[in-house]
Design an enzyme around this catalytic site. Structure first.
Site, PDB file in Angstrom:
ATOM      1  N   GLU A  29      11.540  29.367  87.542  1.00  0.00           N
ATOM      2  CA  GLU A  29      10.467  30.031  88.295  1.00  0.00           C
ATOM      3  C   GLU A  29      10.105  31.359  87.641  1.00  0.00           C
ATOM      4  O   GLU A  29       8.930  31.684  87.479  1.00  0.00           O
ATOM      5  CB  GLU A  29      10.880  30.271  89.752  1.00  0.00           C
ATOM      6  CG  GLU A  29      10.840  29.035  90.602  1.00  0.00           C
ATOM      7  CD  GLU A  29      11.149  29.309  92.061  1.00  0.00           C
ATOM      8  OE1 GLU A  29      11.146  30.489  92.495  1.00  0.00           O
ATOM      9  OE2 GLU A  29      11.400  28.339  92.798  1.00  0.00           O
ATOM     10  N   ASP A  68       5.802  26.774  95.246  1.00  0.00           N
ATOM     11  CA  ASP A  68       6.238  27.838  94.336  1.00  0.00           C
ATOM     12  C   ASP A  68       5.084  28.642  93.758  1.00  0.00           C
ATOM     13  O   ASP A  68       5.181  29.861  93.650  1.00  0.00           O
ATOM     14  CB  ASP A  68       7.074  27.254  93.191  1.00  0.00           C
ATOM     15  CG  ASP A  68       8.416  26.726  93.676  1.00  0.00           C
ATOM     16  OD1 ASP A  68       8.979  27.317  94.620  1.00  0.00           O
ATOM     17  OD2 ASP A  68       8.892  25.737  93.114  1.00  0.00           O
ATOM     18  N   LYS A  83      10.943  22.090  90.090  1.00  0.00           N
ATOM     19  CA  LYS A  83      12.177  21.419  90.510  1.00  0.00           C
ATOM     20  C   LYS A  83      12.895  20.824  89.309  1.00  0.00           C
ATOM     21  O   LYS A  83      12.271  20.455  88.319  1.00  0.00           O
ATOM     22  CB  LYS A  83      11.857  20.257  91.454  1.00  0.00           C
ATOM     23  CG  LYS A  83      11.547  20.648  92.862  1.00  0.00           C
ATOM     24  CD  LYS A  83      12.805  21.006  93.603  1.00  0.00           C
ATOM     25  CE  LYS A  83      12.539  21.264  95.048  1.00  0.00           C
ATOM     26  NZ  LYS A  83      12.989  22.554  95.501  1.00  0.00           N
TER      27      LYS A  83
END
Length: 165
Positions: A29, A68, A83
């Site tokens: 991320e 996200d 993911k």
């Protein structure tokens, strides 16, 4: 290096949301946030600023899903979920104990429910929904290819001893 933390935005004008509350929950991320922040093709972006209701088949209740990323380009808008690839496919029962398999299966069902709701949400707005895995991030050049593990056990190095002259 921390796997979780607050991301400091470099280009605040591009961030669509609260720039003091951008949290990454994985290094993947964080790298995607950097990419959005630095990419001139990204006009606006945000992280977990949007709520999508979804129905969870396991407990038969509605829950809230926070994707996200929302990334706005000149010609399109995408919602992104980041993911591990293993969470995007039905778990394999081989070699796992029952508790581990059930845990992975429940995670898979939850992800599928979230992603179905996100796909519908995006379709209504003429946006795209994408799932980025470690493979996606590598192929896009957002992350370097991970080093392969060396097979077998490595022996520890012996302590260095000074030689007498």
């Amino acid at each position: 290096m921390a796997y979780k933390g607050r991301y400091t935005i470099e280009n605040i004008k591009k961030y669509a949301g609260n720039p003091s509350n951008v949290v990454y929950r994985s290094l993947w991320e964080r790298e995607a946030f950097k990419w959005c922040d630095r990419n001139p093709k990204v006009k606006k972006w945000s992280s977990e600023e949007m709520i999508i209701p979804y129905f969870y088949d396991v407990d038969k209740r509605y829950h809230r899903y926070y994707p996200d990323l929302k990334i706005v380009f000149e010609d399109k808008t995408i919602l992104v979920e980041i993911k591990p690839a293993k969470e995007t496919v039905l778990p394999n029962k081989t070699g796992k104990n029952r508790r581990q398999y059930i845990g992975e299966a429940v995670t898979y069902v939850k992800n599928m429910n979230k992603w179905k709701a996100a796909s519908s949400f995006c379709k209504d707005r003429k946006w795209e929904f994408q799932i980025w895995t470690e493979h996606t991030l590598t192929s896009m050049g957002i992350m370097e290819k991970p080093m392969k593990k060396i097979p077998g056990k490595l022996k520890p190095l012996r302590p260095y001893k000074k030689r007498k002259k």
